[in-house]
Design an enzyme around this catalytic site. Structure first.
Site, PDB file in Angstrom:
ATOM      1  N   ASP A  67      -1.300 -10.739   1.477  1.00 27.41           N
ATOM      2  CA  ASP A  67      -1.462 -11.664   2.506  1.00 27.41           C
ATOM      3  C   ASP A  67      -1.885 -11.286   3.917  1.00 27.41           C
ATOM      4  OD1 ASP A  67      -0.941 -14.360   1.828  1.00 27.41           O
ATOM      5  OD2 ASP A  67       1.471 -14.055   1.602  1.00 27.41           O
ATOM      6  N   LYS A  81      -1.816 -19.652  -7.656  1.00 26.43           N
ATOM      7  CA  LYS A  81      -2.247 -18.397  -7.479  1.00 26.43           C
ATOM      8  C   LYS A  81      -2.177 -17.432  -8.793  1.00 26.43           C
ATOM      9  CE  LYS A  81      -1.173 -18.481  -2.347  1.00 26.43           C
ATOM     10  NZ  LYS A  81      -0.248 -18.466  -1.427  1.00 26.43           N
ATOM     11  N   GLN A 115       5.785 -15.920  -0.985  1.00 24.41           N
ATOM     12  CA  GLN A 115       5.405 -17.409  -0.480  1.00 24.41           C
ATOM     13  C   GLN A 115       6.276 -17.995   0.628  1.00 24.41           C
ATOM     14  OE1 GLN A 115       2.521 -18.815  -1.653  1.00 24.41           O
ATOM     15  NE2 GLN A 115       2.850 -20.586  -0.428  1.00 24.41           N
TER      16      GLN A 115
HETATM   17  N1  GUN Z   1       2.489 -20.528   3.107  1.00 29.06           N
HETATM   18  C1  GUN Z   1       1.584 -21.153   3.455  1.00 29.06           C
HETATM   19  N2  GUN Z   1       0.397 -20.679   3.404  1.00 29.06           N
HETATM   20  C2  GUN Z   1       0.785 -19.259   2.945  1.00 29.06           C
HETATM   21  C3  GUN Z   1      -0.104 -17.958   2.666  1.00 29.06           C
HETATM   22  O1  GUN Z   1      -1.342 -18.233   2.838  1.00 29.06           O
HETATM   23  N3  GUN Z   1       0.802 -17.026   1.961  1.00 29.06           N
HETATM   24  C4  GUN Z   1       1.986 -17.167   1.733  1.00 29.06           C
HETATM   25  N4  GUN Z   1       2.531 -15.883   1.380  1.00 29.06           N
HETATM   26  N5  GUN Z   1       2.630 -18.297   2.071  1.00 29.06           N
HETATM   27  C5  GUN Z   1       2.078 -19.142   2.655  1.00 29.06           C
END
Ligand code: GUN
Length: 299
Positions: A121, A54, A98
């Site tokens: 998100d 990311k 995350q």
């Molecule tokens: N863990 C699995 N998918 C995601 C996501 O799209 N965003 C975040 N922050 N954590 C995740």
């Protein structure tokens, strides 16, 4: 007939190119790039890869990306303090924590603490509520990317039967909201659904996000359906010694080889939904940055 393979890598590249252009304009207008702060707590190996990807993807399109790596024993108070600083920092447009988080930290407390305007998100209850009310602002990245893949397949969602398997806040629920907003007739199925195979067989559009390797078999697919496979499961290859990482492969929640003989279009794993999630995160960061820099109109 074999299905069209929906190439998420290629589509993600075109989304990223658009974001890059938008970022250039943003920098000219505001004298700074959009800023994305990614927070990783602990040492989950998959999360380490996702967060690094990311940060890297952000930098590649000109977004100022920063990864915060916090120790596994970080307290909830410490994490909330960091989020407070990022919320208050005017150069920060997007904040992403995350998931999953270590067990001493309450996920809901953390997600609630992110400024909804910076919640790239789309997990904050304000953003989830806006989406459910048909007033989407920042929409979760995986469902957003999945809708673009469905659009790539062509055909109309208007009046179509859509089935979403999986009811998570991250994918299943927001996915159902987006399909509903696009005038599909939506069924949400999950681990407790009786006769899941029959429910899936009704789907013109089938989205599967349960995290169970190859759960959905070829004969669960309605001939001509569009299949979006959100699953990412690492399984041992036949003959591998358990734990031998060289002999594993990544598979989705759908048995791809069987399903592609019935579907009209299907996403591969890897190379389908995964790349779209990151591209949509970049898009959300640009949208959040623009919205923050646009003065709100009075009522
Ligand atoms: N863990 C699995 N998918 C995601 C996501 O799209 N965003 C975040 N922050 N954590 C995740």
């Amino acid at each position: 007939m074999s299905a069209t393979i929906l190439d998420g890598k290629k589509l993600a590249e075109s989304v990223r190119a658009e974001v890059r252009t938008g970022v250039d304009v943003f920098v000219k207008e505001h004298g700074r790039p959009p800023g994305l702060e990614v927070v990783l707590v602990g040492e989950n190996p998959a999360s380490q890869i996702y967060t690094r990807n990311k940060e890297k993807a952000a930098k590649e399109v000109g977004i100022r990306g920063k990864l915060h790596v916090l120790a596994d024993d970080t307290t909830e108070t410490e994490l909330l303090a960091l989020l407070g600083r990022l919320n208050a920092d005017p150069a920060v447009d997007g904040i992403l924590v995350q998931l999953p988080l270590p067990k001493q930290i309450r996920e809901q407390r953390v997600l609630d603490a992110i400024d909804p305007a910076k919640d790239v998100d789309g997990f904050h209850p304000v953003n989830a509520g806006l989406l459910a009310s048909g007033r989407p602002s920042l929409v979760p990245c995986t469902p957003r990317g999945s809708m673009k893949l469905i659009a790539l397949a062509g055909g109309s969602l208007d009046g179509a039967r859509a089935v979403v398997v999986g009811r998570s806040n991250i994918v299943g629920k927001p996915m159902a909201q987006l399909l509903l907003a696009a005038n599909a007739t939506v069924t949400m199925a999950h681990s407790r659904t009786t006769d899941l195979a029959s429910v899936c067989r009704e789907a013109d559009v089938l989205v599967v996000a349960v995290g169970k390797a190859e759960l959905v078999r070829g004969d669960w697919i309605k001939p001509g359906a569009v299949v979006i496979d959100v699953g990412m499961n690492r399984i041992d290859m036949p003959g591998a010694i358990p734990g031998d990482t060289l002999k594993t492969k990544l598979v989705g929640d759908v048995a791809f080889e069987e399903a592609k003989e019935r579907a009209s279009a299907i996403t591969p794993v890897p190379g389908g939904v995964g790349p779209m999630t990151i591209a949509c995160l970049l898009e959300n960061t640009l949208l959040a940055a623009r919205a923050r820099m646009t003065p709100k109109r009075g009522h």
